[in-house]
Design an enzyme around this catalytic site. Structure first.
Site, mmCIF file in Angstrom:
data_model
loop_
_atom_site.group_PDB
_atom_site.id
_atom_site.type_symbol
_atom_site.label_atom_id
_atom_site.label_comp_id
_atom_site.label_asym_id
_atom_site.label_seq_id
_atom_site.Cartn_x
_atom_site.Cartn_y
_atom_site.Cartn_z
ATOM 1 C CB THR A 227 -0.907 -32.254 14.480
ATOM 2 O OG1 THR A 227 -0.631 -33.433 13.713
ATOM 3 C CG2 THR A 227 -0.236 -32.392 15.828
ATOM 4 C CB SER B 93 3.347 -34.784 4.229
ATOM 5 O OG SER B 93 3.020 -33.464 3.886
ATOM 6 C CE LYS B 94 -1.253 -35.837 10.228
ATOM 7 N NZ LYS B 94 -1.357 -35.582 11.659
ATOM 8 N NE ARG B 95 4.448 -30.327 5.881
ATOM 9 C CZ ARG B 95 4.680 -31.264 6.787
ATOM 10 N NH1 ARG B 95 4.006 -31.254 7.917
ATOM 11 N NH2 ARG B 95 5.549 -32.213 6.567
ATOM 12 C CG ASP B 96 1.893 -33.477 0.145
ATOM 13 O OD1 ASP B 96 2.589 -32.464 -0.006
ATOM 14 O OD2 ASP B 96 2.353 -34.589 0.384
#
Length: 512
Positions: free
Chosen positions: A14, A268-271
């Site tokens: 993802t 997290s990946k969103r960081d």
RNA sequence: GGCCCGUUCGUCUAAGGGUUAGGACACCACCCUUUCACGGUGGUGAUACGAGUUCGAAUCUCGUACGGGCUACCA
């Protein structure tokens, strides 16, 4: 005789692979290699809504860069395929149905709206209705919902026959204690009364992680199941499934790794790069947002340093050694020396690891990467032997690979701007005459090596009653452009007679 | 809120009942170097709190506090 060690890393494709993910891969890999076992990568793509193009390919590219190649995977093949869960879809339903038949699971027909309503129902445990408490789909409420437990057999059969959308949920027993031994934390136990009836098979026929992980670990003969600590709360569900489906005696041994924290908790990946350091191993280009996030690779990290620093984030061998090659890590890794507490990531220390690796690396190992970096910035690198000498001269002062460009650009190109401010105030005619004489001397010089260059330089200074120290900095600025770099005479030697004299001549004019 | 996990210098960690609580990163000072680094020497700096067990606790037990994770038909 114990069975063969087989471990797996099971990412969902993802997005980019972040620090924690790579460390999970690393520990899996090290454990497998240490015990002569297999390292498997299984793609967990059961959520069709979260499909991201290119993410799977990216994961394998990243593993390759890190030097952590799987023994079995979508790309590497193997006898336990398919290695993509979406391609194993058919096999999950029968296990879910088996559980229903045996009374360990049930059909649930609740609509999203009904579930939402259920979550809002205030629960009176004891006598207080707490704010922020959401009702779980569990033993306390399942008989009030629309499922095969609450409905009559006839009603259930009818809905099934009509093709009503439904999921299959595990029926978690009410008052049992489920416990297991975690290789890192020891015995961990849960009261099943607090565990909810997780969905096992989704309405689209795909399994959830909970069902898939158990079925696939069994089918792929996984001996040890390692994952991040965020999975600990759902462990009782998995233990229960193992008990119902394949027997606890066949269950892999578990280990839940501590989390790698950023400044604000779990990374997290969103960081992305908002903390001032990368979180991904390699550059990730999000096809949905078009956002390009740089990784440790682009930042200038060596893969050897990257896995070294990750390995030490939560593990040590008990000695004071900190620099480990992959070979040493495999040799020395052991699960019982993995920490149980989470670790906050320290970018300064990460850079230190990289610096250590650059210093220790042979020039020949740096040649390719550095050459590419220089070319990228428009420098012409025609002579490999020359490049090697440059690398040898500057590598001790490069923390990141990208530092090589700034540290060695003047070897390939005459500096365009000189740090005049560092010189101008103390520049005078005596110095100017000195350099004029130096040019004449160097022009006639028969030998062109750092040693003679330095001797001649100091001799002329002495004759003119000048301090060599006051002339070295101007000389450096002439050749380099700034106050940095290796020894000046080494630089002059490398530059050669013609270029050195050219730079002095030009600089004298600028300084006037 | 509930459940689970955790808590040694700012950060990563060592010390599995008896140590002046050790190392590394970062920081500071000095040395080396008439650049910037490398290197060397030294320094500042920690057992969250409270009970208990014990001759003796960072280490074992309990409680409190704090931190983190989970609480989806996501993994």
């Amino acid at each position: 005789m114990s069975k063969k060690v087989r471990v797996r890393f099971a990412p969902s494709p993802t997005g980019g692979l972040h620090l924690g993910g790579v460390r999970t891969v690393l520990y899996n890999y090290l454990f497998a290699k240490k015990h002569g076992g297999d390292f498997i990568v299984r793609i967990e793509d059961t959520d069709q809504n979260r499909y991201v193009a290119g993410a799977e390919e990216y994961i394998f590219d990243t593993l390759k860069w890190c030097g952590l190649e799987p023994d079995e995977s979508v790309q590497h093949g193997g006898a336990f395929g398919p290695y993509r869960q979406s391609e194993r879809k058919e096999s999950y339903r029968q296990y879910a149905e088996q559980l229903v038949k045996e009374g360990y699971a049930y059909y649930a027909f609740d609509t999203p709206e009904e579930l939402e309503k259920m979550r809002q129902t205030p629960i009176a445990t004891g006598n207080k209705t707490e704010h922020g408490h959401t009702q779980q789909y569990d033993h306390s409420i399942r008989m009030k919902m629309r499922n095969s437990l609450a409905l009559t057999t006839a009603e259930t059969q009818k809905m099934l026959a009509e093709g009503t959308k439904h999921v299959i949920r595990i029926k978690v027993p009410e008052k049992e204690t489920v416990s297991f031994t975690d290789m890192i934390r020891g015995e961990v136990s849960f009261d099943t009364s607090t565990v909810d009836d997780k969905v096992l098979l989704k309405a689209d026929g795909m399994p959830t992680y909970h069902l898939a992980v158990v079925v696939d670990d069994f089918l792929m003969k996984i001996s040890h199941a390692f994952r991040g600590e965020e999975w600990l709360p759902s462990a009782p569900v998995h233990i229960l499934l193992w008990k119902y489906l394949f027997g606890l005696e066949n269950m892999p041994q578990w280990a839940h790794f501590p989390l790698i924290l950023g400044p604000n908790g779990k990374l997290s990946k969103r960081d992305g790069a908002k903390y001032g350091f990368p979180v991904f191993a390699m550059r990730w280009n999000d096809p949905k947002t078009g956002e390009l996030t740089e990784g440790f690779k682009e930042k200038g990290f060596l893969p050897e340093a990257f896995i070294n620093l990750l390995a030490l984030l939560g593990w040590n061998d008990g000695t004071e050694q900190e620099i480990f090659s992959k070979k040493e890590l495999i040799e020395k890794f052991s699960m019982d020396r993995v920490h149980s507490a989470g670790a906050k990531f320290d970018y300064e220390k990460a850079k230190w690891f990289n610096h250590e690796w650059i210093k220790r690396f042979e020039v020949s190992n740096l040649r390719f990467e550095v050459g590419e970096l220089l070319k990228q910035d428009g420098f012409v690198v025609s002579n490999e032997a020359f490049l090697d000498k440059v690398i040898a001269l500057v590598k001790d002062r490069c923390v990141l690979l990208t530092d090589f460009v700034q540290q060695s650009s003047f070897f390939f190109k005459t500096p365009e701007v000189l740090d005049i401010d560092a010189i101008k105030p103390k520049w005078n005619e005596a110095k100017q005459l000195f350099f004029a004489e130096l040019i004449r001397n160097y022009e006639l010089s028969s030998g062109w090596d750092a040693h003679t260059l330095e001797n001649n330089f100091k001799e002329i200074a002495a004759v003119n009653d000048l301090k060599p120290g006051e002339l070295m900095l101007p000389f450096r600025i002439m050749l380099v452009g700034g106050k940095f770099g290796p020894g000046v005479f080494d630089i002059a030697e490398m530059l050669g007679k013609e270029e050195t004299i050219k730079r002095i001549t030009m600089a004298i004019k600028v300084f006037q």
